[in-house]
Write a protein that holds these residues in place. Sequence first.
Motif, PDB file in Angstrom:
ATOM      1  N   ALA A 239      -7.810  16.072 -17.148  1.00  0.00           N
ATOM      2  CA  ALA A 239      -7.520  15.667 -18.244  1.00  0.00           C
ATOM      3  C   ALA A 239      -7.724  14.789 -19.294  1.00  0.00           C
ATOM      4  CB  ALA A 239      -6.741  16.767 -18.482  1.00  0.00           C
TER       5      ALA A 239
ATOM      6  N   GLN B  68      -7.760  20.427 -12.410  1.00  0.00           N
ATOM      7  CA  GLN B  68      -7.707  19.930 -13.542  1.00  0.00           C
ATOM      8  C   GLN B  68      -6.401  18.720 -12.879  1.00  0.00           C
ATOM      9  OE1 GLN B  68      -7.452  20.660 -17.617  1.00  0.00           O
ATOM     10  NE2 GLN B  68      -8.917  22.091 -18.115  1.00  0.00           N
TER      11      GLN B  68
ATOM     12  N   TYR C  82      -0.450  24.862 -22.716  1.00  0.00           N
ATOM     13  CA  TYR C  82       0.134  23.562 -21.289  1.00  0.00           C
ATOM     14  C   TYR C  82       1.331  23.532 -20.961  1.00  0.00           C
ATOM     15  CZ  TYR C  82      -4.767  22.039 -21.583  1.00  0.00           C
ATOM     16  OH  TYR C  82      -6.360  22.413 -21.831  1.00  0.00           O
TER      17      TYR C  82
ATOM     18  N   PRO D 237     -11.214  19.356 -20.279  1.00  0.00           N
ATOM     19  CA  PRO D 237     -11.649  18.738 -19.186  1.00  0.00           C
ATOM     20  C   PRO D 237     -12.190  17.342 -18.642  1.00  0.00           C
ATOM     21  CG  PRO D 237     -11.918  21.143 -19.919  1.00  0.00           C
ATOM     22  CD  PRO D 237     -11.699  20.461 -21.154  1.00  0.00           C
ATOM     23  N   ASP D 238     -12.029  17.339 -17.059  1.00  0.00           N
ATOM     24  CA  ASP D 238     -12.961  16.011 -17.074  1.00  0.00           C
ATOM     25  C   ASP D 238     -12.718  16.458 -15.440  1.00  0.00           C
ATOM     26  OD1 ASP D 238     -14.153  13.625 -16.470  1.00  0.00           O
ATOM     27  OD2 ASP D 238     -12.779  12.425 -16.687  1.00  0.00           O
ATOM     28  N   VAL D 239     -13.651  17.434 -15.168  1.00  0.00           N
ATOM     29  CA  VAL D 239     -13.139  17.826 -13.828  1.00  0.00           C
ATOM     30  C   VAL D 239     -15.248  17.648 -13.153  1.00  0.00           C
ATOM     31  CG1 VAL D 239     -11.429  18.884 -13.316  1.00  0.00           C
ATOM     32  CG2 VAL D 239     -13.930  20.215 -13.790  1.00  0.00           C
TER      33      VAL D 239
ATOM     34  N   TYR E  31      -5.959  14.909 -12.507  1.00  0.00           N
ATOM     35  CA  TYR E  31      -4.802  14.009 -13.756  1.00  0.00           C
ATOM     36  C   TYR E  31      -4.241  13.540 -12.745  1.00  0.00           C
ATOM     37  CZ  TYR E  31      -2.017  13.815 -17.082  1.00  0.00           C
ATOM     38  OH  TYR E  31      -1.358  13.723 -18.788  1.00  0.00           O
TER      39      TYR E  31
ATOM     40  N   LEU F 109      -1.227  22.137 -15.892  1.00  0.00           N
ATOM     41  CA  LEU F 109      -2.992  22.353 -16.161  1.00  0.00           C
ATOM     42  C   LEU F 109      -3.559  23.182 -14.956  1.00  0.00           C
ATOM     43  CD1 LEU F 109      -2.972  18.403 -15.941  1.00  0.00           C
ATOM     44  CD2 LEU F 109      -3.550  20.270 -18.017  1.00  0.00           C
TER      45      LEU F 109
ATOM     46  N   HIS G  25     -18.126  19.439 -22.011  1.00  0.00           N
ATOM     47  CA  HIS G  25     -16.878  20.724 -22.808  1.00  0.00           C
ATOM     48  C   HIS G  25     -17.260  20.831 -24.087  1.00  0.00           C
ATOM     49  CE1 HIS G  25     -15.404  21.677 -18.316  1.00  0.00           C
ATOM     50  NE2 HIS G  25     -16.164  19.834 -18.109  1.00  0.00           N
TER      51      HIS G  25
ATOM     52  N   THR H 240     -18.193  19.122 -13.082  1.00  0.00           N
ATOM     53  CA  THR H 240     -18.790  20.263 -13.449  1.00  0.00           C
ATOM     54  C   THR H 240     -19.851  21.028 -13.433  1.00  0.00           C
ATOM     55  OG1 THR H 240     -17.011  20.021 -15.554  1.00  0.00           O
ATOM     56  CG2 THR H 240     -18.426  21.968 -15.777  1.00  0.00           C
TER      57      THR H 240
END
Length: 799
Positions: free
Chosen positions: A394, A683, A647, A373-375, A687, A679, A411, A377
């Motif tokens: 993501a 995300q 996914y 995950p790259d959101v 994305y 996703l 994460h 946070t």
Amino acid sequence: MNTGFKITGSNKLLGRIALRWYVVVCALSLVYFFALPDRIFRVPYSTVIQDASGELLSASISADGQWRFPQTEVVPEKFIQALVVYEDKNFFNHHGIDLRSIARATKQNFEAGRIVSGGSTITMQVVRLSRQNKARTILNKVTEIILATRLEFRYTKNKILSLYAAHAPFGGNVVGIEAACWRYFAREPQHLSWAEAALLAVLPNSPSMIHPGKNRERLRAKRNALIDRLERNGIIDAVTCELSKAEDIPDAPHPLPRLAPHLLDRAAREGYEGQVARTTLTASVQSAVKKILNRHHEHLSGNQIFNAAALVMEVNSGKVIAYVGNSEAGTNGNHGNAVDIITSRRSTGSILKPFLYAAMLDEGKMLATTLVPDVPTIINGFSPRNFSRDYDGAVPADKALIRSLNVPAVHELRRYRFEKFHALLKNIGMNSLSKPADHYGLSLILGGAEGTLWDITGMYASMARTLNHYFDRPGGNRYDRNDFRGPAYMNAADSHELSNLEATSWLSAASVYQTLGVLTEVYRPGEESGWKYFDNAKKIAWKTGTSFGFRDGWAVGVTPEFVVGVWVGNADGEGRPGLTGTDAAAPLMFDIFSTLNSTKRWFSQPLMEMQQIAVCTQSGQRMGSNCIETDSLWVVKAGLQTLPCVYHKRVHTSSDGKFRVHSGCEQIEGMKEATWFVLPPAQEHYYRSKNASFAALPPFRRDCEPQSTLTTMDLIYPKPNSSIFVPRELNGTSGRAVLELAHRNPRMTVHWHLDGVYIGSTEKKHFLPCNPPAGRHVLVVVDENGETLEQQFSVLATL
């Protein structure tokens, strides 16, 4: 009878006299035996460090202000011959005193009416030097004679010569031949010419003559006279004699080499004060690295960045071959350049991320390409952000490491557990973690802990060493956990004895191999729009790090043979724009690598610990039943326990593919089955903005009630049960918090309710400013289809 009595009394008297003389002789013998102390000279010495071959790197002045190097056993042969001819031609034949010389000196002194000659042998001069040159009196002369004979009984001739050479005065504050050679000729004693040896032989007799501009012609005359005597004695030939006399007298003293002043100070602190310490450094490499660092320092100082340090190690031996603790003070003044940055604790930035990546692979918690995950946070009030302040939604784990993204690393650490990572770092050589794991928490991976360039460079070297040694050990036990050890600047690390070999280590060879492979793909410094891969004949795995506030820039590079660690910043901790590991430290590291004599060899792949499997192209997870495209990937065998792709989902759409449907609202013949890459909403929100080919999941047709378990909405801010602060405006009024939502259908309108009160609606981009008071709140969001999302959060205060 009387005669007998007298004889008996006389015998007793003689016996008492003999006994007394025996006691006197024994006492005098004891006095003679113990007259010479165990340690002849009790003076402080300079601390001297040499490189691995014995070349002088740096030296410090002794505590009494003298340049006095510790005694060595080897005295240059030329100096010995010149000294013996000048001072004591019978040195190798007498036992401490030369009676003919003393008689001749006595006659000369009587004729002159004053002391013009001492008749002292070299041995007697050693005694006089050890007694701090006491006044020339008859009593002191007798004492010197007695002690000189005692000295001859204790030591060999060569030892006596080495004592003299180490403690004779050579003018000013220069004591001993080692210091004299460096101060006057800027080279080692073994490289003396005959003229230089003759000069040094006459100097202790008149040490004040060496001062520039003072009695120089008298000094030249004394030197040349000795050179003539050397020729007459057949020690040198006529040509050498003439050439030697043509050599100039040295000018002002030379400064001693200062190739490694910070290591010199460290060696003195760590038990080598007043000693000659032969280090593992290589003088040529040290000199080259120092020049490179100072050249970069001139450029960096234009941006008010005044300090830099570099450490170069051999991988397999662990030996340090270059140690530059700081840049030299420039024209802008001293900015803490005396500080040894190599041992200083600094914020680590992202430099520890490869160790977490390797640990995750080693335990099978992810594959190299698994999406992370790259959101935005928030975890217990901790809100990490990427350096770019942007998010990808993501991102594959290897790409996250290549780009050094912060959020994915957090994460990963959350999943691995920061307590375990804290213990791992300590086990593999990070000695600066003085606080318990809870003190650092998840910030441990983003510079929340301080490390030293010494430890961190050693940790990278240990990874490479483990991988190198894996192939040197046959059978199933291929690991020695002691391969993870710190650098060595003094003791030969390659003499390290193997402990009991084990089947595992702190990190496996396979996880290290994959980690270093990823680090070869890190982009080279340059403008973000024009980054290029590092194109060089040498393959290098490297990582950078930048601490919060642009205070520390790190770069560490690894090959199978060498490790180079670099730090750039300000010793006082002042941050500067552009002070990043990529822009400030990495170019310096690459320049250092370009000077190292390394091969093009790369690490061998530990196939015994790896397996080639099929993985989903999009998710990077093991191939699942719904995957559309697959790739072949070598993975650590522990990665076989990871889940198949989660996914890709099976969904049903209308015949035109525009809407999702189900059997409750559409005939089976009117439905089309499809596999979709899905996703989580938050995300997906980020994305799809980064991936033009991404196809969002179609919405349900209006006449179809949702039956899917897939989440439609996700709250980006605030996170469930999180605590937030609401900032104040510049004018002092209460500011606003901006609520943010991700929805799968970008055309959908959503309605927001706070504590049961409607506060607004949003379309397309779901951002809604509001001003909640301190306390706990309930947020309810409803979309047009009636789907509801309810979450709680707290406002701690208004800042």
